[in-house]
Design an enzyme around this catalytic site. Structure first.
Site, PDB file in Angstrom:
ATOM      1  N   ARG A   1      -3.120 -10.295   4.424  1.00 52.86           N
ATOM      2  CA  ARG A   1      -3.168 -10.304   3.316  1.00 52.86           C
ATOM      3  C   ARG A   1      -2.848  -9.205   2.649  1.00 52.86           C
ATOM      4  O   ARG A   1      -2.390  -8.615   2.642  1.00 52.86           O
ATOM      5  CB  ARG A   1      -4.807  -9.788   3.432  1.00 52.86           C
ATOM      6  CG  ARG A   1      -5.301  -9.596   1.358  1.00 52.86           C
ATOM      7  CD  ARG A   1      -7.060  -9.011   1.737  1.00 52.86           C
ATOM      8  NE  ARG A   1      -6.867  -8.599   0.163  1.00 52.86           N
ATOM      9  CZ  ARG A   1      -6.785  -8.076  -0.558  1.00 52.86           C
ATOM     10  NH1 ARG A   1      -6.052  -6.496  -0.239  1.00 52.86           N
ATOM     11  NH2 ARG A   1      -7.618  -8.079  -1.775  1.00 52.86           N
TER      12      ARG A   1
ATOM     13  N   LYS B   1       1.160  -1.795  -0.259  1.00 47.25           N
ATOM     14  CA  LYS B   1      -0.398   0.115  -0.225  1.00 47.25           C
ATOM     15  C   LYS B   1       1.182   1.620   0.176  1.00 47.25           C
ATOM     16  O   LYS B   1       1.772   1.273   0.241  1.00 47.25           O
ATOM     17  CB  LYS B   1      -1.225  -0.146   1.117  1.00 47.25           C
ATOM     18  CG  LYS B   1      -2.415  -1.477   0.705  1.00 47.25           C
ATOM     19  CD  LYS B   1      -3.195  -1.190   2.022  1.00 47.25           C
ATOM     20  CE  LYS B   1      -4.561  -2.351   1.902  1.00 47.25           C
ATOM     21  NZ  LYS B   1      -5.396  -2.524   2.295  1.00 47.25           N
TER      22      LYS B   1
END
Ligand code: HH2
Length: 286
Positions: A265, A230
């Site tokens: 994840r 991210k």
């Protein structure tokens, strides 16, 4: 299979998919526009091949999504979303009948179609707020559900996220969504919570949540962390290319595991699985 949980444990059938060790959740985005792997796995055969690679590298769960929720993304129709994920889930199950698959959707019709096709976990980034029928689909299926925190909507969530106390607000939100889920018939044991890294959060909000993750762990539910590749990682390391943020991602995984998260994840399954195996050995949780 890596050192993380075997993929063949059937959720809801005695052994929970998130016990006893850390679980790597491999990301499979069947979308043209996901922020780091968009367009790579639109073809079901390519997607199933990537799922097999991730399972062999240590993934315990494969998370299949048909709509990008990256900042600024636009929604797709429910029909299009289901059209993307269902053939991929069928292909994975055909190739690996024991695979544990979660479907990344906030729409009940997509969740129901995915569960029919062989998925066994629902990953709902709206925490059952996006579709009034989702809670009953999850309750009816008796399957695990991931409840994630998000401030705002993907289209605008990064414009000006604000909190007085981000950790407390995320924790309170997750508790109230878990209570709502239980009130609508979802079993307490089937709830996984997720602080929603990057969903309506600044770099500092993301760092505060990772630093004080223990507050979320204290709720008593298994905690999933989705920090993989991210933007906040790039803003710290200077790595602009999302696919090259693996080292920064691994740091988040190991730190979150030490603080009590158990599901991770990630896009880069092997790197995170190996890091978790070492962390597990050091922390003597083997
Ligand atoms: N992050 C993304 C999507 N789904 N689900 C959970 N539970 N937690 C997360 O942090 C999370 C999630 C966004 O990442 P990605 O799937 O890689 O990208 P995109 O939304 O662009 O498809």
């Amino acid at each position: 299979m890596g050192r993380t949980q075997a993929a063949s444990d059937t959720p809801g059938a005695g052994t929970r998919p998130w016990s006893p060790g850390p679980i790597v959740v491999g990301i499979l985005n069947v979308t043209p526009d996901s922020f780091s792997d968009g367009g790579n796995f639109i073809d079901p055969e390519a997607a199933a091949g990537h799922a097999a690679t991730m399972l062999d590298a240590g993934a315990g769960i494969i998370d299949v999504g048909g709509e990008s929720t990256r900042p600024g993304s636009d929604p797709v129709s429910q029909e299009e979303e289901a059209r993307r994920v269902v053939p991929v889930i069928e292909s994975i199950i055909a190739a690996r009948p024991g695979a544990v698959i979660s479907v990344d959707t906030y729409r009940s019709a997509t969740a129901a179609a995915a569960l029919d096709a062989g998925a066994s976990i629902v990953n709902d980034v709206s925490a059952l707020r996006g579709d009034p029928s989702m809670a009953s689909v999850v309750a009816g299926a008796g399957c695990p559900v991931i409840l994630m925190h998000m401030q705002g909507e993907p289209k605008t969530m990064q414009s000006e996220p604000r909190y007085t106390d981000v950790v407390r607000e995320v924790k309170d939100f997750l508790l109230s969504r878990a209570e709502h889920a239980v009130a609508t018939g979802v079993s307490q044991e089937n709830i996984i919570v997720d602080p929603g890294i990057g969903f309506g959060k600044t770099v500092d909000h993301n760092l505060a949540l990772l630093r004080d993750l223990g507050g979320v762990v204290d709720l008593g539910f298994p905690v999933l962390v989705g920090a993989s590749r991210k933007r906040f990682i790039g803003s710290i390391t200077g790595v602009q290319e999302a696919a090259e943020r693996v080292f920064g991602t691994v740091a988040t995984t190991v730190l979150a595991y030490e603080k009590g998260a158990t599901l991770f994840r990630v896009h880069d399954v092997r790197a995170n699985s190996e890091a978790l195996a070492v962390a597990e050995a050091v922390l003597r949780r083997l």
